[in-house]
Design a protein around this motif. Sequence first.
Motif, PDB file in Angstrom:
ATOM      1  N   ALA A 318      -4.116   6.674   3.457  1.00 37.39           N
ATOM      2  CA  ALA A 318      -3.849   5.333   4.080  1.00 37.39           C
ATOM      3  C   ALA A 318      -4.731   4.576   3.247  1.00 37.39           C
ATOM      4  CB  ALA A 318      -4.202   5.538   5.443  1.00 37.39           C
ATOM      5  N   GLU A 359       1.672   4.890   8.526  1.00 43.57           N
ATOM      6  CA  GLU A 359       0.857   4.643   7.008  1.00 43.57           C
ATOM      7  C   GLU A 359      -0.539   4.289   7.034  1.00 43.57           C
ATOM      8  OE1 GLU A 359       3.182   2.281   4.371  1.00 43.57           O
ATOM      9  OE2 GLU A 359       5.032   2.707   5.099  1.00 43.57           O
ATOM     10  N   THR A 360      -1.094   4.286   8.396  1.00 40.37           N
ATOM     11  CA  THR A 360      -2.484   3.685   8.626  1.00 40.37           C
ATOM     12  C   THR A 360      -3.301   5.060   9.131  1.00 40.37           C
ATOM     13  OG1 THR A 360      -2.238   3.251  10.753  1.00 40.37           O
ATOM     14  CG2 THR A 360      -1.598   1.586   9.012  1.00 40.37           C
TER      15      THR A 360
END
Length: 478
Positions: A318, A359-360
């Motif tokens: 990430a 995606e984090t």
Amino acid sequence: MTVVRLASETDFAGWREAARSLRAGGVAPEAAFWTVDGAADLFGEAAPAPHARSGGGDAPPFTVPREFMEVAGAVILHRSDERFALLYRLLWRLQGEPNLMRIASDRDVATARNLAKQVSRAAHKMKAFVRFRLTADAEGEAYVAWFEPAHRVTELTAPFFARRFATMRWSILTPDVCAHWDTQGLTFTPGADAADAPSEDSLEEFWRTYYASIFNPARLNTAQMQKEMPKRYWRNLPEAALIPELIARAEATTDAMVAQAPSEPQRRVSRLPKREAIPEGVVATSLEEIASAIQTCRRCDLYMCATQGVAGEGPKTARLMFVGEQPGDQEDLAGQPFVGPAGQVLDRALAEAGVPRAETYVTNAVKHFKHELRGKRRLHRTPDTGEVTACRWWLDQERGLVRPRVVVALGATAALSVLGKATPVSKFRQQALQLPDQSQGVVTYHPSYLLRLPDADAKAKAYALFVEDLRFAWRLAA
Ligand code: URA
């Protein structure tokens, strides 16, 4: 002067009907006098019929804000003689000031809110301090309680007792009104006298034993105790007779407790899987290792009352990391960060900002849920600086593995952890702050702060800024 005579002290329906009629008829608050059937009649024979109908019959209907109705429903139960007039004044003013209920500094609004708060407190105390005594009548066992509520909250709280003691036949006698439950339905009769209630029974001893066993002398705080259990309720509480003696003995009992051998840890804690914590000075090699080792963390005392430690979640690759404060009630149970109400706000704002959460990496400054018990509820408590500092070791391990380009601190506790010092969010938001590991720090609001804002406008504005900050951080991490 228009006189309005309500059917009873808690006749909210009557007040509404009369107030609507007065307002439609243009009767100003100063020209209305509110009284209750049976109250001393200042106006002698001239007193008019129950509800004023001052020519408002054809007037168009009007609506009032929901906040007003909520406050009014509570205020009507207050013992203040001014309550009917105060509510009518507010209703009258709402015509020209539709946002009036949101002006906390307005004297009428503040008074009404304060009265409503006192009523809510009285209802809460009634739920906590009613004590039934066992009696018998022709139909068998019945429980009777005598209670003197600070405000007229008996009808309001009766459904609570019906749910709680659904299978018992009971009556709660009060000077205002008596509530009766026959296991099928609630009925109400006029107020009673203390002498109508039984004075002593075998349950008294039960209450006293129970209270003596939960009384913790080491936590004695008489001021707080009297706030929670005001003296006005003591005379009807069997256990209250014990209080002076328990207080007098508290110091000696605490000394004896301290001198005792330590007891075994709670079963839940000793059942924790035996996993090795990552030793001081060692660097974790995987996020899985961190998640597992957090379960054995003893760096501060918060592990003792939490269900489990909650590590961060997200891909090791990430570019953007979010740091919240600590797991909440739901996160503590689920073992995942930001899955409760604050998580829902975060998810919505991320979607609006075009940031894919998957995606984090999402984590917290503190990995265990700090809370206090209030009845069955676990209420959030803010971690202190010592706890944040102790837990920073874990956050550093996560940051070391993920190596995000941007770390977003959600709220003040996260900012303290990420930036190492108190950082006012409003002053530093929308800035890229250089961090020692070459990543950039961004501060923004905590989603729970947005949830707590009472004012809808302020909430909407703060939420828009929050979305803007998420967008800013995502661009920075690109
Ligand atoms: N609040 C936080 O700070 N973190 C969570 O995981 C949930 C609520």
